[in-house]
Design an enzyme around this catalytic site. Structure first.
Site, PDB file in Angstrom:
ATOM      1  N   ASP A  10       0.860  -1.186   0.000  1.00  0.00           N
ATOM      2  CA  ASP A  10       0.000   0.000   0.000  1.00  0.00           C
ATOM      3  C   ASP A  10       0.901   1.242   0.000  1.00  0.00           C
ATOM      4  OD1 ASP A  10      -2.772   1.063   2.142  1.00  0.00           O
ATOM      5  OD2 ASP A  10      -1.599   2.152   0.648  1.00  0.00           O
ATOM      6  N   ILE A  11       0.784   2.050  -1.017  1.00  0.00           N
ATOM      7  CA  ILE A  11       1.678   3.213  -1.143  1.00  0.00           C
ATOM      8  C   ILE A  11       1.524   4.169   0.034  1.00  0.00           C
ATOM      9  CG2 ILE A  11       0.178   4.767  -2.460  1.00  0.00           C
ATOM     10  CD1 ILE A  11       2.652   5.296  -4.284  1.00  0.00           C
ATOM     11  N   ASP A  34      -5.634   7.033  -5.725  1.00  0.00           N
ATOM     12  CA  ASP A  34      -5.934   8.440  -5.396  1.00  0.00           C
ATOM     13  C   ASP A  34      -6.841   8.506  -4.176  1.00  0.00           C
ATOM     14  OD1 ASP A  34      -7.403  11.217  -7.234  1.00  0.00           O
ATOM     15  OD2 ASP A  34      -5.525  11.126  -6.106  1.00  0.00           O
ATOM     16  N   VAL A 121      -8.230   2.219 -13.239  1.00  0.00           N
ATOM     17  CA  VAL A 121      -9.432   2.788 -13.894  1.00  0.00           C
ATOM     18  C   VAL A 121      -9.142   3.213 -15.332  1.00  0.00           C
ATOM     19  CG1 VAL A 121     -10.951   4.833 -13.832  1.00  0.00           C
ATOM     20  CG2 VAL A 121     -10.527   3.517 -11.749  1.00  0.00           C
ATOM     21  N   TYR A 122      -7.930   3.739 -15.555  1.00  0.00           N
ATOM     22  CA  TYR A 122      -7.622   4.270 -16.900  1.00  0.00           C
ATOM     23  C   TYR A 122      -7.235   3.183 -17.895  1.00  0.00           C
ATOM     24  CZ  TYR A 122      -7.990   9.152 -15.352  1.00  0.00           C
ATOM     25  OH  TYR A 122      -8.439  10.372 -14.885  1.00  0.00           O
TER      26      TYR A 122
HETATM   27  N1  APR Z   1      -1.270   1.581  -3.055  1.00  0.00           N
HETATM   28  C1  APR Z   1      -0.616   1.367  -4.223  1.00  0.00           C
HETATM   29  N2  APR Z   1      -1.235   1.165  -5.396  1.00  0.00           N
HETATM   30  C2  APR Z   1      -2.585   1.175  -5.404  1.00  0.00           C
HETATM   31  C3  APR Z   1      -3.352   1.401  -4.230  1.00  0.00           C
HETATM   32  C4  APR Z   1      -2.632   1.607  -3.022  1.00  0.00           C
HETATM   33  N3  APR Z   1      -3.270   1.836  -1.862  1.00  0.00           N
HETATM   34  N4  APR Z   1      -4.676   1.353  -4.571  1.00  0.00           N
HETATM   35  C5  APR Z   1      -4.725   1.088  -5.905  1.00  0.00           C
HETATM   36  N5  APR Z   1      -3.480   0.965  -6.397  1.00  0.00           N
HETATM   37  C6  APR Z   1      -3.057   0.656  -7.767  1.00  0.00           C
HETATM   38  C7  APR Z   1      -4.064  -0.008  -8.660  1.00  0.00           C
HETATM   39  O1  APR Z   1      -4.154  -1.402  -8.341  1.00  0.00           O
HETATM   40  C8  APR Z   1      -3.414   0.238 -10.007  1.00  0.00           C
HETATM   41  O2  APR Z   1      -2.403  -0.739 -10.247  1.00  0.00           O
HETATM   42  O3  APR Z   1      -2.780   1.876  -8.432  1.00  0.00           O
HETATM   43  C9  APR Z   1      -2.743   1.603  -9.834  1.00  0.00           C
HETATM   44  C10 APR Z   1      -3.452   2.745 -10.561  1.00  0.00           C
HETATM   45  O4  APR Z   1      -4.859   2.510 -10.562  1.00  0.00           O
HETATM   46  P1  APR Z   1      -5.921   3.705 -10.276  1.00  0.00           P
HETATM   47  O5  APR Z   1      -5.805   4.110  -8.869  1.00  0.00           O
HETATM   48  O6  APR Z   1      -7.240   3.241 -10.779  1.00  0.00           O
HETATM   49  O7  APR Z   1      -5.377   4.918 -11.153  1.00  0.00           O
HETATM   50  P2  APR Z   1      -5.542   5.191 -12.725  1.00  0.00           P
HETATM   51  O8  APR Z   1      -5.675   3.951 -13.518  1.00  0.00           O
HETATM   52  O9  APR Z   1      -4.426   6.143 -13.052  1.00  0.00           O
HETATM   53  O10 APR Z   1      -6.936   5.959 -12.818  1.00  0.00           O
HETATM   54  C11 APR Z   1      -7.003   7.262 -12.295  1.00  0.00           C
HETATM   55  O11 APR Z   1      -8.965   6.763 -11.026  1.00  0.00           O
HETATM   56  O12 APR Z   1      -9.050   6.930  -8.759  1.00  0.00           O
HETATM   57  C12 APR Z   1      -9.350   7.587  -9.915  1.00  0.00           C
HETATM   58  O13 APR Z   1      -9.148   9.901  -9.328  1.00  0.00           O
HETATM   59  C13 APR Z   1      -8.554   8.853 -10.075  1.00  0.00           C
HETATM   60  O14 APR Z   1      -9.866   9.521 -11.936  1.00  0.00           O
HETATM   61  C14 APR Z   1      -8.623   9.022 -11.550  1.00  0.00           C
HETATM   62  C15 APR Z   1      -8.455   7.598 -12.058  1.00  0.00           C
END
Ligand code: APR
Length: 174
Positions: A10-11, A34, A121-122
């Site tokens: 977990d980051i 995020d 999500v992206y």
């Molecule tokens: N620690 C580390 N990595 C994490 C955590 C965490 N606590 N939670 C999720 N991740 C990972 C996900 O599993 C994925 O591999 O972060 C990576 C990026 O996924 P997303 O958080 O969905 O980010 P992204 O694909 O860039 O989409 C961004 O999603 O949350 C919304 O506000 C954000 O609209 C934006 C979009």
């Protein structure tokens, strides 16, 4: 010589100077990483982000880390939404890493943790994103400790492989 470490976890638990979040252009927080970072930092993070919004894809902005202390700053970067790979997604994702590194260096950071930007999500494919991340952080050795934080096994394997493939470039991979 700087180090690049790939970790699974977990980051928000990272003890580094800067944590990077995968934001959206509003910088108000969202789901995924995020959401986790905003929950840990507290509502002040969204307030600070709102003052800097909108943030275009590929750009990066910094705020204090608030409740994430001893982390000093959160760098908010907006990844590309995956649209098949021929809409400049690779370049935007590369820019997320390079912009974040340059900003962290300006802030005097000695350590930084990145999530796998855009791979949730992206929808950016994990292996391709891992290769881009590894290449980008190796191309700009301006922060001493770089941690690429995976949240699942597939991402961890992809990042580990991508970093190992290029470690003949003078970066130690512990
Ligand atoms: N620690 C580390 N990595 C994490 C955590 C965490 N606590 N939670 C999720 N991740 C990972 C996900 O599993 C994925 O591999 O972060 C990576 C990026 O996924 P997303 O958080 O969905 O980010 P992204 O694909 O860039 O989409 C961004 O999603 O949350 C919304 O506000 C954000 O609209 C934006 C979009």
């Amino acid at each position: 010589m700087g180090t690049i470490e790939v970790v699974l976890g977990d980051i928000t638990a990272e003890r580094v100077d800067v944590i990077v979040t995968a934001a959206n252009e509003s910088l108000l927080g969202g789901g995924g990483v995020d959401g986790a970072i905003h929950r840990a930092a507290g509502p002040a993070l969204a307030e600070a982000g709102a003052e800097l919004a909108p943030c275009e894809p590929g750009r990066a902005v910094a705020t204090p880390a608030f409740g994430l202390a001893p982390v000093k700053h959160v760098i908010h970067t907006v990844g590309p939404v995956w649209e098949g790979g021929d809409r400049g997604e690779d370049e935007v994702l590369t820019s997320c890493y390079l912009s974040s590194l340059r900003l962290a260096a300006e802030l005097g950071a000695e350590s930084i943790a990145f999530p796998a930007i855009a791979t949730g999500v992206y929808g950016f494919p994990a292996q391709r994103a891992a290769r881009i991340a590894a290449r980008a952080v190796r191309s700009l050795p301006i922060i001493d400790r770089i941690r690429l934080v995976a949240f699942d096994e597939e991402t961890f394997e992809a990042l580990t492989t991508a970093v190992a493939l290029g470690d003949d470039r003078g970066w130690s991979v512990p």
